[in-house]
Design a protein around this motif. Sequence first.
Motif, mmCIF file in Angstrom:
data_model
loop_
_atom_site.group_PDB
_atom_site.id
_atom_site.type_symbol
_atom_site.label_atom_id
_atom_site.label_comp_id
_atom_site.label_asym_id
_atom_site.label_seq_id
_atom_site.Cartn_x
_atom_site.Cartn_y
_atom_site.Cartn_z
ATOM 1 N N ILE A 1 -3.391 4.197 -10.482
ATOM 2 C CA ILE A 1 -4.252 4.275 -9.299
ATOM 3 C C ILE A 1 -4.153 2.973 -8.505
ATOM 4 O O ILE A 1 -4.042 2.984 -7.270
ATOM 5 N N LEU A 2 -4.179 1.850 -9.217
ATOM 6 C CA LEU A 2 -4.025 0.547 -8.562
ATOM 7 C C LEU A 2 -2.704 0.483 -7.808
ATOM 8 O O LEU A 2 -2.654 0.076 -6.634
ATOM 9 N N PHE A 3 -1.636 0.884 -8.450
ATOM 10 C CA PHE A 3 -0.310 0.829 -7.838
ATOM 11 C C PHE A 3 -0.231 1.695 -6.582
ATOM 12 O O PHE A 3 0.248 1.245 -5.534
ATOM 13 N N THR A 4 -0.693 2.924 -6.665
ATOM 14 C CA THR A 4 -0.594 3.817 -5.508
ATOM 15 C C THR A 4 -1.476 3.340 -4.356
ATOM 16 O O THR A 4 -1.115 3.485 -3.190
ATOM 17 N N GLU A 5 -2.630 2.747 -4.695
ATOM 18 C CA GLU A 5 -3.509 2.241 -3.644
ATOM 19 C C GLU A 5 -2.855 1.073 -2.909
ATOM 20 O O GLU A 5 -2.929 0.976 -1.676
ATOM 21 N N VAL A 6 -2.200 0.199 -3.663
ATOM 22 C CA VAL A 6 -1.508 -0.925 -3.031
ATOM 23 C C VAL A 6 -0.376 -0.424 -2.148
ATOM 24 O O VAL A 6 -0.152 -0.936 -1.043
ATOM 25 N N LEU A 7 0.336 0.595 -2.604
ATOM 26 C CA LEU A 7 1.393 1.195 -1.776
ATOM 27 C C LEU A 7 0.832 1.703 -0.451
ATOM 28 O O LEU A 7 1.442 1.517 0.611
ATOM 29 N N LYS A 8 -0.328 2.335 -0.499
ATOM 30 C CA LYS A 8 -0.940 2.847 0.734
ATOM 31 C C LYS A 8 -1.285 1.700 1.683
ATOM 32 O O LYS A 8 -1.106 1.807 2.896
ATOM 33 N N LEU A 9 -1.779 0.606 1.129
ATOM 34 C CA LEU A 9 -2.163 -0.533 1.958
ATOM 35 C C LEU A 9 -0.947 -1.227 2.566
ATOM 36 O O LEU A 9 -1.012 -1.752 3.676
ATOM 37 N N VAL A 10 0.162 -1.230 1.836
ATOM 38 C CA VAL A 10 1.383 -1.860 2.348
ATOM 39 C C VAL A 10 1.901 -1.124 3.577
ATOM 40 O O VAL A 10 2.328 -1.729 4.550
ATOM 41 N N GLY A 11 1.864 0.192 3.525
ATOM 42 C CA GLY A 11 2.393 0.972 4.630
ATOM 43 C C GLY A 11 3.798 1.467 4.338
ATOM 44 O O GLY A 11 4.283 1.408 3.199
ATOM 45 N N ASN A 12 4.478 1.897 5.365
ATOM 46 C CA ASN A 12 5.788 2.518 5.193
ATOM 47 C C ASN A 12 6.881 1.521 4.844
ATOM 48 O O ASN A 12 7.859 1.845 4.185
ATOM 49 N N ASP A 13 6.725 0.278 5.293
ATOM 50 C CA ASP A 13 7.751 -0.745 5.118
ATOM 51 C C ASP A 13 7.502 -1.502 3.817
ATOM 52 O O ASP A 13 6.996 -2.629 3.811
ATOM 53 N N VAL A 14 7.859 -0.881 2.692
ATOM 54 C CA VAL A 14 7.509 -1.431 1.385
ATOM 55 C C VAL A 14 8.717 -2.033 0.687
ATOM 56 O O VAL A 14 9.828 -1.499 0.741
ATOM 57 N N GLY B 1 1.685 15.092 -0.921
ATOM 58 C CA GLY B 1 2.560 14.524 0.106
ATOM 59 C C GLY B 1 3.163 13.194 -0.270
ATOM 60 O O GLY B 1 3.925 12.620 0.506
ATOM 61 N N GLY B 2 2.796 12.673 -1.454
ATOM 62 C CA GLY B 2 3.342 11.394 -1.874
ATOM 63 C C GLY B 2 2.704 10.240 -1.117
ATOM 64 O O GLY B 2 1.589 10.340 -0.616
ATOM 65 N N ILE B 3 3.421 9.148 -1.018
ATOM 66 C CA ILE B 3 2.960 7.961 -0.292
ATOM 67 C C ILE B 3 3.827 7.823 0.957
ATOM 68 O O ILE B 3 5.015 7.515 0.879
ATOM 69 N N TYR B 4 3.246 8.102 2.101
ATOM 70 C CA TYR B 4 3.986 8.085 3.372
ATOM 71 C C TYR B 4 5.267 8.928 3.255
ATOM 72 O O TYR B 4 6.362 8.493 3.617
ATOM 73 N N ASN B 5 5.077 10.140 2.713
ATOM 74 C CA ASN B 5 6.140 11.141 2.573
ATOM 75 C C ASN B 5 7.232 10.735 1.572
ATOM 76 O O ASN B 5 8.298 11.347 1.548
ATOM 77 N N ARG B 6 6.957 9.743 0.770
ATOM 78 C CA ARG B 6 7.874 9.399 -0.317
ATOM 79 C C ARG B 6 7.261 9.875 -1.625
ATOM 80 O O ARG B 6 6.096 9.608 -1.905
#
Length: 523
Positions: free
Chosen positions: A458-471, A209-214
């Motif tokens: 893995i570090l990058f994708t985890e940070v993206l998840k923590l940021v949320g949709n407004d990245v 599903g990507g990161i928040y559908n991206r």
Amino acid sequence: MYSNDNPKNMSIRSTVCICTLVFLSSTFFAFQNFAGLTPSQERGKLIYTQGKRVSGTPIKASMSGANFDAMILPCVNCHGEKGIGNAEGGIIPTPVRWSTLTQSYTIEFKNGRKRIAYTENTIGKVIKEGIDPSGNEIDKVMPRYELSDSDVEDLIAYFKVLGNESITGVSDTSIVVGMIVPPNNHPPGRSQTMINTVRAYVDLVNMGGGIYNRKIQVKELVLDNNAQKSDSLVSKFLSDENTLAFVSSDIESLSQSSVEYIEKSKIPIIGAVSGNPKNTDYLKNEFYYLLPGIIQQIQVLQNFSIENLNVSKENFIILYDNSLADLGIELKEVVVDQQFRYEKIKTDNNDFYNQMIDLKSEGIKHCLLLSSINSNLSMLNTMQQLEWFPTILIPGKFASSKWLDAPMEMNQKIYFSYPTWLSERNEKAMVKYYSMAKAYNLDKDYKSAQIQSLSSIILFTEVLKLVGNDVDRTSLITQLQDLNSFQSGFIPPLSFGPNKRIGSEKVFILKANLEKKELELVN
């Protein structure tokens, strides 16, 4: 622009978040690439997000009688990345989008105070002196900034686009990241293995599903053996490609010109790999490294020898060749105790042999080898001929498995330093890695490079998840700098901060067990 009063007929409250300098000093915002902005808007955004001028001249500020650098309290801390205010302790700062500041009607507060709309001529007075357009003094908890007229003009230019900027590398359906890798013949196949590892992990993320559908898209920048061609490739990539950040990138392969290109573009590199990372790089760029480099490894070896091997200036020597200089490192940078003796390894075979004879006769019992693999293996052969068996210390970058074939007289006397070790690899994570490696037919060689690339993405994708949709780049870096003891499952825990750019500072000391032909973790 700020007040502790509540408006009578509006839901707008105007005040700054109450905070102490101690708290504020822990919060900085990244200097990002301002794609699509005019030069004036770029300058204004730098003031707003970091309290800095492009020229580097400090901006002074004051609040409640305290004077400080504006970098400690940039506008964005309280007014937010989108200019709508960050609620803190029940207090809501004023929105600073130009459309809000210049609303045509008068705002009336419960205490009877009224404020008319801001204009380009009045906005500077409230920022510099704390006086609103109706002549009222606003709350003293809003800092007063010492800005020039041109600074104010730049801020106004930025306020007019605040909240409506295009986001570099991000769309409703995708997030684009770059990846810098060395020429594929350094050594052969290593770069392609790094690329394949990152792409395999990204494919798994996207299928989920990507990161928040991206969906994440990876664009590789493969460097050339020719430095000038590499510089051209870097310049073209930064000009042509719309990327949020770089991940899993080999910074060591970049020329100084290419580093400067990237610094100028303000694109962050998350999970950078380098043999010589510098924590002071935060002064000029957004490079975030995974692991400590060779300088730290060498210094830990020296400290270990001082604490555990009874070395002294009489029995200890540092032997070096041009290997450190080739990495842009001066010998004085790595010497822990300036009383230690250091000597350059002779290049002529006869001179080298005589040099080793002299060291043996002088009673040297401990040698730190800062030389190429070929040089230190020549030393191993000469030691055998001379029946001279000192303790040997070698940073992992210069190590070779052939030291495990050393004479038994050197058993338990050969030490290595590495930035990570097998002990840091989580069993569950390794099971997932092997499953991915099998599914995507990853190369069985260069496992260390694969592990570092995997840890980076893995570090990058985890940070993206923590940021949320407004990245965007600012939110990405802000979240990364808040990361503490993040575990990828493959390398030591990672922690970053405004002034901390190397995620792990651990260095592992290992000792050669010549009977078992293996390395044992010492420290």
